[in-house]
Design an enzyme around this catalytic site. Structure first.
Site, short mmCIF file in Angstrom:
data_model
loop_
_atom_site.label_atom_id
_atom_site.label_comp_id
_atom_site.label_asym_id
_atom_site.label_seq_id
_atom_site.Cartn_x
_atom_site.Cartn_y
_atom_site.Cartn_z
CG ASP A 122 -9.43 16.15 -14.14
OD1 ASP A 122 -8.79 15.76 -15.13
OD2 ASP A 122 -10.28 15.45 -13.56
CE1 TYR B 152 -17.22 11.21 -15.30
CE2 TYR B 152 -16.12 10.92 -13.19
CZ TYR B 152 -16.86 10.41 -14.24
OH TYR B 152 -17.22 9.09 -14.22
CE LYS C 7 -12.08 8.79 -18.64
NZ LYS C 7 -12.98 7.71 -18.37
NE ARG D 87 -3.22 -0.05 2.97
CZ ARG D 87 -2.74 0.16 4.20
NH1 ARG D 87 -2.28 1.34 4.52
NH2 ARG D 87 -2.73 -0.80 5.11
#
Ligand SMILES: Cc1ncc(COP(=O)(O)O)c(C=O)c1O
Length: 391
Positions: free
Chosen positions: A182, A109, A207, A56
């Site tokens: 972003d 978004y 993306k 992690r």
């Protein structure tokens, strides 16, 4: 070292000498890392030796992808996540705390908006949503109510509005906030917001960065002191990119510059074709001189990518017929992959919204969003042409 972006995409971050002289970075598929004796443990916990401990907190394959992204974006530090939404949420929760105020642009978004409006208030964080491009409104909000963070996307979905980085930088200097951009639609090939005033850049690596529609991932990049706060939050809550995904992202990134060149060309050619077609009412592509933010695109971007939005001269029924008639463009959400995709925002993303709300957001029945892939532009145009001929 002054290498160009294509060279960096291939080589940056990759160790000079790989395990067993492999040319590619191996996938280190482990959740934990062992110590051979307690001296090694003591060297590690006292900070004498920097190494991996637990999955992690870091992994060798993931560390390479982080380094590559950092060098592509020109960032001091970076962290990756298991999705773009984890990158967005960890960035905001890492930078904000109880009592803080966030300013967000309204065409963010959908899930980012939802997170800011519905989840952040539970942590005592207030969000003001301002109209994208209305900098007078943004300044009024900032003057009355100082913000800790301003978050804008650029370009935005689906109208491809471009943030004015000069104004945002000026506001940042005047009102003192952390500017988060972003830049998922832009990628570091087309725009590097950190060099234009942003403090943190976030991406959905799902993306263009991954580019092959085969992974979910996210990234946050910026100054060390900011990324450390975001990383601390992620290290505590999870949302880690796994080694296999890190490898896929590494592989995808090697062709990022090459793919973006093709997306930029295909996007422009398809947009130009659609603009001339009598069954198309309006095209939104920042590379076209007719786009409302064309000047900003010229100022801040090197190319405009593969997303092209347009309104058909048609009602809902004929719009749906057009979408079903496409053959090369597959119907589906998302964008930025090598395959051409088409989405109908009204049904795929906003079906559950009341008609009035959709209208307010500009989600018309006849609105179509293309994500052109890296296919031959002529084939993409012929597919659009045959589908347009059917309505
Ligand atoms: C601009 C932008 N940011 C973030 C996200 C979220 O990314 P992900 O789907 O990888 O969680 C998306 C998803 O479409 C997006 O378009």
């Amino acid at each position: 070292m002054g290498f160009g972006i294509s060279t960096r995409a291939v080589h940056a971050g990759e160790p000079e000498r790989q395990y067993m002289d492999s040319i590619t970075t191996p996938i280190v598929m482990t959740s934990s890392f062992t110590f051979t004796n307690m001296d090694e443990v003591l060297d590690y916990v006292s900070g004498k030796v920097d190494r991996f401990e637990y999955g992690r907190y870091g992994n060798p394959t993931t560390a390479v992808v982080i380094k590559k992204l950092r060098e592509l974006e020109g960032a001091e530090d970076a962290e990756v996540f298991d999705s773009g939404m984890t990158a967005v949420s960890c960035t905001l929760l890492g930078l904000l705390q109880d009592g803080d105020h966030l300013v967000l642009t309204d065409d963010a978004y959908k899930k980012t908006l939802m997170f800011c409006e519905k989840v952040l208030p539970r942590f005592g964080i207030r969000t003001t949503v301002v109209k994208m491009g209305d900098y007078e409104e943004m300044e009024n909000v900032l003057r009355r109510n100082p913000a800790k963070v301003v978050l804008s996307e650029s370009p935005t979905n689906p109208y491809l509005n471009i943030a004015d980085m000069d104004i945002l930088r000026e506001f940042k200097e005047r009102y003192g906030f952390v500017l988060v951009v972003d830049a998922t639609f832009a990628t570091p090939v087309n725009q590097q917001p950190l060099s234009q005033g942003a403090d943190v850049v976030v991406h959905s690596a799902t993306k263009y960065l991954g580019g092959h529609n085969d992974l979910l991932g996210g990234a946050a990049l910026g100054r060390k002191e900011l990324i450390e706060k975001i990383r601390d939050y992620r290290n505590t809550t999870g949302g880690v990119m796994d080694p296999m995904t890190s490898y896929l992202l590494l592989r995808g990134l090697k062709t990022l510059a090459l793919r973006m060149e093709r997306h930029n060309t295909n996007g422009f050619l398809v947009a130009q074709y659609l603009e001339r077609h009598p069954r198309v009412r309006r095209v939104y592509y920042p590379g076209l001189p007719s786009h409302h933010d064309h000047k900003r695109a010229l100022r801040y971007m090197r190319g405009c990518g593969g997303v092209v939005t347009f309104e058909l001269n048609a009602d809902l029924e004929r719009t749906l017929k057009f979408l079903s008639a496409l053959r090369l463009f597959k119907i589906g959400p998302s964008f930025g992959g090598v395959e051409a995709l088409v989405t109908h925002p009204m049904t795929i993303s906003y079906y559950d919204y009341p008609a009035e709300e959709r209208k307010r957001l500009g989600i018309l029945d006849e609105l179509v969003r293309l994500s052109v892939g890296i296919e031959d532009s002529q084939d993409l145009i012929e597919d659009l042409s045959q589908a347009l001929a059917q309505i």
